[in-house]
Design a protein around this motif. Structure first.
Motif, PDB file in Angstrom:
ATOM      1  N   PHE A 150      41.725  30.616  35.078  1.00 36.34           N
ATOM      2  CA  PHE A 150      40.998  31.597  35.877  1.00 36.34           C
ATOM      3  C   PHE A 150      41.855  32.089  37.033  1.00 36.34           C
ATOM      4  CE2 PHE A 150      37.665  33.062  38.835  1.00 36.34           C
ATOM      5  CZ  PHE A 150      36.933  33.862  37.978  1.00 36.34           C
ATOM      6  N   GLN A 151      42.615  31.217  37.657  1.00 34.61           N
ATOM      7  CA  GLN A 151      43.509  31.623  38.736  1.00 34.61           C
ATOM      8  C   GLN A 151      44.563  32.596  38.228  1.00 34.61           C
ATOM      9  OE1 GLN A 151      42.233  31.199  41.561  1.00 34.61           O
ATOM     10  NE2 GLN A 151      43.289  29.526  42.599  1.00 34.61           N
ATOM     11  N   GLN A 152      45.093  32.342  37.061  1.00 32.80           N
ATOM     12  CA  GLN A 152      46.075  33.252  36.485  1.00 32.80           C
ATOM     13  C   GLN A 152      45.455  34.622  36.232  1.00 32.80           C
ATOM     14  OE1 GLN A 152      47.421  31.204  32.964  1.00 32.80           O
ATOM     15  NE2 GLN A 152      48.679  29.749  34.111  1.00 32.80           N
ATOM     16  N   ARG A 153      44.222  34.630  35.760  1.00 31.11           N
ATOM     17  CA  ARG A 153      43.537  35.900  35.501  1.00 31.11           C
ATOM     18  C   ARG A 153      43.287  36.655  36.802  1.00 31.11           C
ATOM     19  NH1 ARG A 153      38.399  38.128  35.263  1.00 31.11           N
ATOM     20  NH2 ARG A 153      38.042  39.509  33.487  1.00 31.11           N
ATOM     21  N   ARG A 154      42.846  35.954  37.841  1.00 32.92           N
ATOM     22  CA  ARG A 154      42.613  36.586  39.138  1.00 32.92           C
ATOM     23  C   ARG A 154      43.891  37.242  39.656  1.00 32.92           C
ATOM     24  NH1 ARG A 154      39.487  32.282  43.086  1.00 32.92           N
ATOM     25  NH2 ARG A 154      37.330  32.830  42.561  1.00 32.92           N
ATOM     26  N   VAL A 183      37.393  21.220  33.758  1.00 32.58           N
ATOM     27  CA  VAL A 183      37.535  22.016  34.978  1.00 32.58           C
ATOM     28  C   VAL A 183      38.989  22.347  35.285  1.00 32.58           C
ATOM     29  CG1 VAL A 183      37.550  19.995  36.508  1.00 32.58           C
ATOM     30  CG2 VAL A 183      36.842  22.224  37.395  1.00 32.58           C
ATOM     31  N   GLY A 184      39.915  21.423  34.996  1.00 35.35           N
ATOM     32  CA  GLY A 184      41.318  21.682  35.283  1.00 35.35           C
ATOM     33  C   GLY A 184      41.848  22.867  34.488  1.00 35.35           C
ATOM     34  N   GLU A 185      41.543  22.886  33.204  1.00 33.85           N
ATOM     35  CA  GLU A 185      41.975  23.995  32.352  1.00 33.85           C
ATOM     36  C   GLU A 185      41.333  25.306  32.789  1.00 33.85           C
ATOM     37  OE1 GLU A 185      41.587  25.497  27.682  1.00 33.85           O
ATOM     38  OE2 GLU A 185      40.589  23.659  28.372  1.00 33.85           O
ATOM     39  N   ILE A 186      40.038  25.261  33.100  1.00 34.95           N
ATOM     40  CA  ILE A 186      39.331  26.474  33.519  1.00 34.95           C
ATOM     41  C   ILE A 186      39.926  27.031  34.798  1.00 34.95           C
ATOM     42  CG2 ILE A 186      37.129  27.340  34.409  1.00 34.95           C
ATOM     43  CD1 ILE A 186      35.728  25.417  32.469  1.00 34.95           C
ATOM     44  N   ARG A 187      40.158  26.173  35.785  1.00 37.83           N
ATOM     45  CA  ARG A 187      40.698  26.632  37.063  1.00 37.83           C
ATOM     46  C   ARG A 187      42.075  27.255  36.887  1.00 37.83           C
ATOM     47  NH1 ARG A 187      39.872  28.981  41.354  1.00 37.83           N
ATOM     48  NH2 ARG A 187      38.309  27.545  42.134  1.00 37.83           N
ATOM     49  N   GLU A 188      42.940  26.622  36.125  1.00 41.45           N
ATOM     50  CA  GLU A 188      44.285  27.142  35.938  1.00 41.45           C
ATOM     51  C   GLU A 188      44.255  28.519  35.278  1.00 41.45           C
ATOM     52  OE1 GLU A 188      48.535  25.945  33.758  1.00 41.45           O
ATOM     53  OE2 GLU A 188      46.797  24.608  33.648  1.00 41.45           O
ATOM     54  N   HIS A 232      30.312  26.315  27.545  1.00 42.57           N
ATOM     55  CA  HIS A 232      29.280  25.583  28.284  1.00 42.57           C
ATOM     56  C   HIS A 232      29.821  25.088  29.627  1.00 42.57           C
ATOM     57  CE1 HIS A 232      27.139  25.848  24.528  1.00 42.57           C
ATOM     58  NE2 HIS A 232      28.122  25.204  23.907  1.00 42.57           N
ATOM     59  N   ASP A 233      31.056  24.597  29.619  1.00 41.82           N
ATOM     60  CA  ASP A 233      31.683  24.177  30.869  1.00 41.82           C
ATOM     61  C   ASP A 233      31.885  25.367  31.804  1.00 41.82           C
ATOM     62  OD1 ASP A 233      31.759  21.595  30.009  1.00 41.82           O
ATOM     63  OD2 ASP A 233      33.940  21.426  29.879  1.00 41.82           O
ATOM     64  N   PHE A 234      32.348  26.470  31.255  1.00 42.33           N
ATOM     65  CA  PHE A 234      32.626  27.642  32.088  1.00 42.33           C
ATOM     66  C   PHE A 234      31.357  28.162  32.742  1.00 42.33           C
ATOM     67  CE2 PHE A 234      33.318  32.239  32.753  1.00 42.33           C
ATOM     68  CZ  PHE A 234      34.430  32.180  33.575  1.00 42.33           C
ATOM     69  N   GLU A 294      34.804  34.004  29.414  1.00 39.83           N
ATOM     70  CA  GLU A 294      34.995  32.717  28.741  1.00 39.83           C
ATOM     71  C   GLU A 294      35.697  32.912  27.396  1.00 39.83           C
ATOM     72  OE1 GLU A 294      30.600  32.182  26.584  1.00 39.83           O
ATOM     73  OE2 GLU A 294      30.888  31.584  28.671  1.00 39.83           O
ATOM     74  N   ARG A 295      35.414  34.042  26.736  1.00 33.24           N
ATOM     75  CA  ARG A 295      36.117  34.338  25.488  1.00 33.24           C
ATOM     76  C   ARG A 295      37.570  34.722  25.749  1.00 33.24           C
ATOM     77  NH1 ARG A 295      31.711  38.070  22.121  1.00 33.24           N
ATOM     78  NH2 ARG A 295      30.198  36.399  21.690  1.00 33.24           N
TER      79      ARG A 295
END
Length: 377
Positions: free
Chosen positions: A298-302, A291-296, A176-178, A168-169
């Motif tokens: 996180f997908q890039q990180r994966r 959620v939109g920001e997190i998904r984008e 909290h959302d993550f 998350e950092r």
């Protein structure tokens, strides 16, 4: 934990000690903040249970499946839980190899390697993985006082607090959302196994069939590993690339029978992971504002991995296939739900016969035709 079958093929205590010693330290965090993270993850796990059940409709109203504990652990706790799971799953294979070791020429080779060397190797592998896993529904390990599980001896949800804080950092997203977003994914796995009683035994049976097909002659094992290493290192003679050129070490050492079993296991794991991704994103907009920001992010990180070394290890261990499982499985679930609805999709949990094949994961319409249209004709 130090022996399985006589002298033992793996020093499991040494595996734990090695992994714990080598694993990267977690992010810097105060004791008070750590307590707050643990408490919040437990709250999110409880909230996620209600959200996931309502969205998936896998558990009928008025019924209550067997409860399984939620454990918020550090990296060392994840290592201990997974060593216990490996030990349980590999027990039959290691006992068989132990019997062969004493009476064959290859046994001397394996004896020279020794359980301690094997324990170190297992520990090194787990030290790599322990800093990357955010959560896990641990299915097979027996319950202990330190790591409780469901009453039938298996099943516990692990949330790895330092890894969640680290990611998350790194992504610079709302913590909290993550944390709730991660809890939704892992709670989906817990719902899958608690709502579908036959799923655990089916998976365990497939894994044991895979292990039963393993070449237990140590000389054969070493030869297959040598060939695999040459393939991965580009050491095959020119013009002999063949079909193994793009495979991981895990794939190359398989027998033909194991490849058939692995195809079935890959399909199931793609379903489970893709379903969890679909649910976390389906529930997300209602309860996770970012959620939109997190998904984008996180997908890039994966997709990119942390470094060249990380990418090489992912290829070697077959973790790139894990990433494909998320993508392909999520697409399968989305296409099926769009076509036949959530209740129609849930027919997938009826029995092992209604699970998708690897080919059907790639072509969801074939699964719909097999399970729905033939049943209705």
């Amino acid at each position: 934990m130090t022996s399985i079958g006589g002298a033992g093929m793996v020093d499991w205590n040494l595996a734990v000690a090695t992994a714990t010693r080598l694993v990267r330290p977690g992010p810097e965090i105060s004791r008070e903040e750590a307590r707050e993270v643990v408490a919040e993850l437990r709250r999110h796990a409880k909230a996620a249970e209600e959200h996931v059940r309502g969205f998936t409709r896998m558990i009928p109203e008025g019924t209550e499946p067997e409860d399984t504990p939620v454990l918020v652990v550090d990296r060392a706790g994840w290592i201990k839980a997974n060593v216990a799971g490996f030990r349980e799953l590999l027990r039959p294979l290691l006992e068989k190899m132990e019997e062969r070791r004493g009476g064959s020429a290859g046994g001397a080779v394996l004896g020279a390697v020794g359980s301690k060397v094997t324990g170190v190797e297992v520990g090194m592998l787990l030290s790599f993985l322990a800093s990357r896993v955010l959560g896990q529904y641990e299915t097979f390990a027996p319950a202990t006082r330190e790591l409780p599980a469901s009453a039938d001896g298996g099943g516990r949800l692990l949330l790895v607090a330092p890894n969640i804080v680290h990611v998350e950092r790194e992504l610079e997203v709302d913590p909290h959302d993550f944390r709730l977003w991660v809890a939704l994914h892992e709670e989906t796995h817990r719902t899958q196994f608690t709502a579908v009683p036959w799923l655990r035994d089916h998976l365990q049976g497939e894994i044991q069939s895979f292990l039963d097909e393993t070449d237990v002659d140590p000389v054969t094992v070493l030869e297959r590993l040598r060939e695999a290493a040459q393939s991965l290192a580009g050491g095959r003679p020119e013009g002999e690339e063949g079909e193994d050129g793009g495979r991981s070490l895990v794939e190359v050492v398989q027998t033909p029978a194991q490849r058939e079993i692995l195809a079935r296991l890959t399909a199931v794991m793609s379903l489970l992971e893709g379903h969890a991704d679909y649910v976390m994103d389906g529930v997300g907009p209602e309860v996770v504002s970012s959620v939109g920001e997190i998904r984008e992010k996180f997908q890039q990180r994966r997709a990119r991995g942390a470094s060249r070394l990380d990418q090489a290890l992912r290829k070697l261990l077959g973790l790139d296939a894990k990433l494909r499982q998320y993508r392909d499985g999520e697409r399968f679930v989305r296409v099926v739900v769009d076509e036949v609805g959530m209740d129609g999709f849930n027919r997938v949990w009826t029995s092992p016969n209604t699970l998708p094949t690897k080919a059907e994961i790639a072509k969801p319409e074939d699964w719909i035709a097999r399970v729905h249209r033939r049943a209705e004709s």
